[in-house]
Structure formats: structure tokens, C-alpha cells
Design a protein around this motif. Structure first.
Motif, PDB file in Angstrom:
ATOM      1  N   PHE A 318       1.158  -0.866  -0.098  1.00 15.40           N
ATOM      2  CA  PHE A 318      -0.043   0.198  -0.049  1.00 15.40           C
ATOM      3  C   PHE A 318       0.686   1.389  -0.077  1.00 15.40           C
ATOM      4  CE2 PHE A 318       0.742  -1.521   3.780  1.00 15.40           C
ATOM      5  CZ  PHE A 318       0.809   0.040   5.020  1.00 15.40           C
ATOM      6  N   ALA A 319       0.210   2.654  -0.651  1.00 21.31           N
ATOM      7  CA  ALA A 319       1.174   3.541  -0.502  1.00 21.31           C
ATOM      8  C   ALA A 319       0.515   4.974   0.243  1.00 21.31           C
ATOM      9  CB  ALA A 319       1.419   3.979  -2.004  1.00 21.31           C
ATOM     10  N   PHE A 320       1.405   6.079   0.470  1.00 20.02           N
ATOM     11  CA  PHE A 320       0.793   7.455   1.166  1.00 20.02           C
ATOM     12  C   PHE A 320       1.625   7.422   0.073  1.00 20.02           C
ATOM     13  CE2 PHE A 320       1.282   4.576   4.899  1.00 20.02           C
ATOM     14  CZ  PHE A 320      -0.071   4.644   5.602  1.00 20.02           C
ATOM     15  N   MET A 321       0.312   9.160  -0.292  1.00 17.68           N
ATOM     16  CA  MET A 321       0.914  10.754  -1.397  1.00 17.68           C
ATOM     17  C   MET A 321       0.293  11.083  -0.145  1.00 17.68           C
ATOM     18  SD  MET A 321      -0.707  11.610  -4.724  1.00 17.68           S
ATOM     19  CE  MET A 321      -0.801  12.890  -5.802  1.00 17.68           C
ATOM     20  N   PHE A 322       1.304  12.700   0.008  1.00 19.53           N
ATOM     21  CA  PHE A 322       1.246  13.341   0.741  1.00 19.53           C
ATOM     22  C   PHE A 322       1.452  14.792   0.232  1.00 19.53           C
ATOM     23  CE2 PHE A 322       2.358  10.524   4.021  1.00 19.53           C
ATOM     24  CZ  PHE A 322       1.172  10.319   4.956  1.00 19.53           C
ATOM     25  N   ALA A 323       0.009  15.884  -0.543  1.00 19.17           N
ATOM     26  CA  ALA A 323       0.484  16.619  -1.306  1.00 19.17           C
ATOM     27  C   ALA A 323       0.248  17.722  -1.278  1.00 19.17           C
ATOM     28  CB  ALA A 323      -0.328  16.173  -2.955  1.00 19.17           C
ATOM     29  N   CYS A 324       0.707  19.305  -1.780  1.00 21.14           N
ATOM     30  CA  CYS A 324      -0.057  20.606  -1.515  1.00 21.14           C
ATOM     31  C   CYS A 324      -0.554  20.710  -2.245  1.00 21.14           C
ATOM     32  CB  CYS A 324       1.576  21.275  -2.137  1.00 21.14           C
ATOM     33  SG  CYS A 324       1.308  23.128  -1.289  1.00 21.14           S
ATOM     34  N   LEU A 325      -1.477  21.545  -1.091  1.00 21.89           N
ATOM     35  CA  LEU A 325      -3.252  22.176  -1.649  1.00 21.89           C
ATOM     36  C   LEU A 325      -2.767  22.633  -3.306  1.00 21.89           C
ATOM     37  CD1 LEU A 325      -4.274  23.716   1.494  1.00 21.89           C
ATOM     38  CD2 LEU A 325      -5.140  21.715   0.095  1.00 21.89           C
ATOM     39  N   GLY A 326      -0.888  23.056  -3.661  1.00 21.57           N
ATOM     40  CA  GLY A 326      -1.165  24.097  -4.479  1.00 21.57           C
ATOM     41  C   GLY A 326      -1.543  23.164  -6.086  1.00 21.57           C
ATOM     42  N   ARG A 327      -0.669  21.441  -5.502  1.00 15.90           N
ATOM     43  CA  ARG A 327      -0.335  20.877  -5.919  1.00 15.90           C
ATOM     44  C   ARG A 327      -1.524  19.908  -7.506  1.00 15.90           C
ATOM     45  NH1 ARG A 327       4.628  19.734  -8.245  1.00 15.90           N
ATOM     46  NH2 ARG A 327       5.198  18.153  -9.333  1.00 15.90           N
ATOM     47  N   GLY A 328      -2.918  20.692  -6.862  1.00 18.09           N
ATOM     48  CA  GLY A 328      -3.534  19.674  -7.900  1.00 18.09           C
ATOM     49  C   GLY A 328      -4.092  20.144  -9.144  1.00 18.09           C
ATOM     50  N   LYS A 329      -5.265  19.769  -8.774  1.00 13.74           N
ATOM     51  CA  LYS A 329      -5.771  20.191 -10.647  1.00 13.74           C
ATOM     52  C   LYS A 329      -5.350  21.646 -11.314  1.00 13.74           C
ATOM     53  CE  LYS A 329     -10.890  20.559 -12.832  1.00 13.74           C
ATOM     54  NZ  LYS A 329     -12.931  20.137 -12.675  1.00 13.74           N
TER      55      LYS A 329
END
Length: 406
Positions: A318-329
Motif C-alpha cells: 500500500f502507499a501514501f501520497m501527501f501533496a500540497c494544496l497547490g499541486r492539484g487540478k
């Protein structure tokens, strides 16, 4: 037909057949969910032994991602019903549960029938829960639940992963059964005790031994690091990095850390860090940082193939992804699920979970898998020049976790 299978009227009694021929009982019970198995285990000693045998064979991960649709009340009802259905149909009893929900869902109440129903239950006899308490009430009492709320979440349903940035109500869950060689511990760090009020960038003396709940003989392979304060001195993260032999420290800054332990403690301070330690000789990890200047899909895929090149076993992953709010759509020119889809392209069988936060914590940890490798408490990872940078912005952090059988 044996006479012990007949009832008082001389007819075959199905219940006696099931109890008297364990092979038939075992075959039927193999298709039952865990809640039904627990009921069967109370029938007789033979069935109890069959249930124990079936439970030992079931070691599959289960996951779900629920996004509300329609009016707000309908979204709450949909999420409540689907979560209840998930736990009713679980084939494995979860030992650990990871829950990521949107902050909007955190503000809502989910309703379940009251446990103290009268003889004539009414529809109004419902008990209100926050999302963490609701899920905890559905899970087995022994299950440890790790929950956070953020502005957006990353979750998996079936063989697809989705990034939910602006949905008002959504939640994703990963249920992990008890697996030999995997243990998970969590502990909290009170930031008020470790940040000097005169100079918040320089923490006072931070001793990991004062806060950790991980037994000293456990092999810590990775630390998930969540803070509900939008600033935490990197010295605290580096202290964990040094103390645990250079294992990856990954996570981010969230809106809320949810815990029934916290809810029951009136002395809990406002600023908390929750650390979740993934431990065990059968646990193998790799992590990578997708930097802020990497936006092209081929570049992202190239970075994620660095995880693939570590050749971690794919027994259970399994894996986790933690992204910045400014790195989406908006970051990817109005294209949805870009980075999560690329990850699932590289790892099609690995579910992905995480959130969009207010800052990311992580590092590149790309050690090739060594099946003959052994753990030593005295063995420290040597950093060639200095510690890696752990605090980031406009990045995505991926942590791949592999649990081998044995």
C-alpha cells in the motif's frame, strides 16, 4: 443417513448436518463476512475452531473511498451507509485503520442507531458521532484507528485512485489485518513543550525517548508525521530521523488530528504532532519527493519509477501520497487525478491514500531491497554531508510500503 442427523420426527435436521460434518461447515463459512463468522464461532466448539482457521488465512487489505453527492444531508447519509456496509462485509478483521477525511466532513455529524434501543425503536433514536468516532464504533474494539482531516484527500476504490480536492464531504479508509512481521505504534508530541516562545525556530531540548511509545527492540521502518499546527521546527523531525536510524519521515500539515484518545483527555494541548511508526522485520519501504519544479507527466513517471527500481516485494503493498494544496487540478492545467493515476500506472495493484495539506514532510529513501538484510539498533544511516531537507512546499511525497509474508 446417520440417525444422529435426524430430528424427533425422523427427518434430516440441517443444523445437525452442519455441526456433524465440519467439511460442509468449513466450505460454507469460507464465504461469510467477518461479522457472520463471529456469530458462527459462538455456536459450538467445532465451529469456533473452523472460524479460527479461516481467520488465520485471511490477510487481505480492504479499502474504500466515498465521495458524497447531492444535498448535504444526502451526502452525510450516503457516507454513513457506505461505511457501515463496508464494515458489515469485511472478510478480514482489521487490526489497523487509516482514515483520511475532508475538513468539511469533520464538521458534520454521522448518525447510527442508538445502542440503547427501547422495545419499539423509533427513527429519531439515533446517536450522533464525528467521523472518527463513527468509524471507531464500527470497527472491532481491538482495532487501532489513525485519522486526520485535511482540505482534500487521495483515496482508492477498486483498482482506481482519485484526488478529491474540492468535494465538501469525502472520506477514504485503509483496513489492515494483523500480519506477521508488521506492527504499528503511534505517539504524540506536544509542540508547546518543545518550541521556545522567544525563538520558535529553535526547539528546546527534544528527546525522542520522552515521547515515543515504540518498544526499543522494534525495527522502525518509517515514521508518518502529521501536525495540526502549520509550523513545526525541522529539528523535531530530524531528531526522529536520527533516533530511528535514518528511516524515512513523511507526512504533512493537516487541519485536524482525530483520535478517541484525544477526545477523552481534557488536558490535551491545542498543538499536536502525531507520529505513526511502521515497524517489523517484514516491512520494507521506499519514498520519493516530487519537487515543485516537476510538472510534466513523463518527469513525474520517471520519479515514481525510482520507487519501482527499489524492487520491493509485491506480496502486500500500500502507499501514501501527501501533496500540497497547490499541486492539484489547477497545477496540472485543469487535469484531474494526474499524479495518483501515474502512480497506479506504475503500481497497478497498490492502493494509494493521503491528503492535500498545508505543507509536506518527506525525503528520498531509495534503498534497493535486500532479502538478506538484517536490522541492528546500533547501525545508523550516515548522511554524506548533512541531513536531507524534510520540509517542503508545492511538492508531492510518496511512500511505498511492502509487507512480505513469513
Amino acid at each position: 443417513m446417520a440417525t444422529n442427523f435426524l430430528n424427533n420426527e425422523g427427518k434430516v435436521c440441517p443444523a445437525k448436518v452442519l455441526q456433524g460434518i465440519p467439511v460442509i461447515s468449513n466450505k460454507i463459512m469460507e464465504y461469510l463476512p467477518m461479522t457472520s463468522l463471529h456469530a458462527c464461532a459462538r455456536v459450538c466448539r467445532i465451529w469456533n475452531d473452523i472460524v479460527k482457521s479461516i481467520k488465520q488465512k485471511r490477510r487481505d487489505l480492504k479499502w474504500i473511498c466515498i465521495q458524497g453527492t447531492g444535498m448535504e444531508d444526502q451526502q452525510v447519509q450516503t457516507i454513513s451507509s457506505e461505511l457501515m456496509l463496508l464494515f458489515e462485509n469485511l472478510t478480514c478483521e482489521p487490526a489497523y485503520l487509516f482514515v483520511f477525511c475532508t475538513s468539511a466532513l469533520f464538521e458534520q455529524h454521522l448518525y447510527a442507531p442508538s445502542k440503547n434501543q427501547t422495545r419499539r425503536p423509533r427513527q429519531c433514536q439515533q446517536q450522533a458521532y464525528d467521523v472518527n468516532s463513527y468509524i471507531t464504533s464500527l470497527a472491532p474494539p481491538s482495532c487501532r484507528c489513525y485519522s486526520v482531516a485535511a482540505d482534500g484527500i487521495i483515496g482508492s476504490t477498486g483498482n482506481k485512485s482519485v484526488e478529491i480536492e474540492h468535494s465538501p464531504l469525502a472520506v477514504t479508509c485503509l483496513a489492515i489485518p494483523k500480519i506477521n512481521g508488521l506492527e504499528i505504534y503511534d505517539f504524540f508530541i506536544d509542540l508547546n513543550k518543545h518550541i521556545s516562545p522567544l525563538n520558535p525556530e529553535i526547539p528546546e531540548q527534544f528527546n525522542v525517548e520522552d515521547v515515543t511509545s515504540v518498544p526499543c527492540d522494534r525495527e522502525v521502518k518509517a515514521i508518518l508525521f502529521f501536525s495540526d499546527l502549520h509550523f513545526c521546527p525541522q529539528e523535531i523531525q530530524l531528531g526522529l530521523l536520527d533516533y530511528y536510524n535514518g528511516c524515512p519521515v513523511v507526512g504533512g500539515y493537516v487541519d485536524h488530528i482525530l483520535s478517541t484518545d484525544l477526545d477523552n483527555d481534557s488536558d490535551v494541548p491545542d498543538s499536536q504532532v502525531r507520529c505513526i511508526a511502521l515497524c517489523g522485520p517484514n516491512v520494507h519501504v521506499a519514498s520519493v519527493v516530487i519537487k515543485d519544479d516537476v510538472s510534466d507527466q513523463k518527469q513525474i513517471e520517471k520519479e515514481l519509477f525510482k520507487l519501482k527500481d527499489c524492487n520491493l516485494p509485491m506480496d502486500t503493498t500500500f502507499a501514501f501520497m501527501f501533496a500540497c494544496l497547490g499541486r492539484g487540478k489547477s497545477f496540472h492545467r485543469n487535469r484531474e487525478n494526474v499524479e495518483s493515476s501515474i502512480f497506479r500506472k506504475v503500481f497497478p495493484q497498490t492502493p494509494l491514500f493521503g491528503f492535500f495539506g498545508n505543507g509536506e514532510i518527506g525525503m528520498n529513501y531509495l534503498q534497493p531491497f535486500d532479502s538478506a538484510g538484517s536490522f541492528s539498533k546500533t547501525k545508523k544511516t550516515k548522511f554524506s554531508r548533512h541531513h536531507p531537507k524534510l520540509s517542503h512546499a508545492y511538492t508531492s511525497i510518496f511512500l511505498l510500503v511492502s509487507v512480505t509474508s513469513g
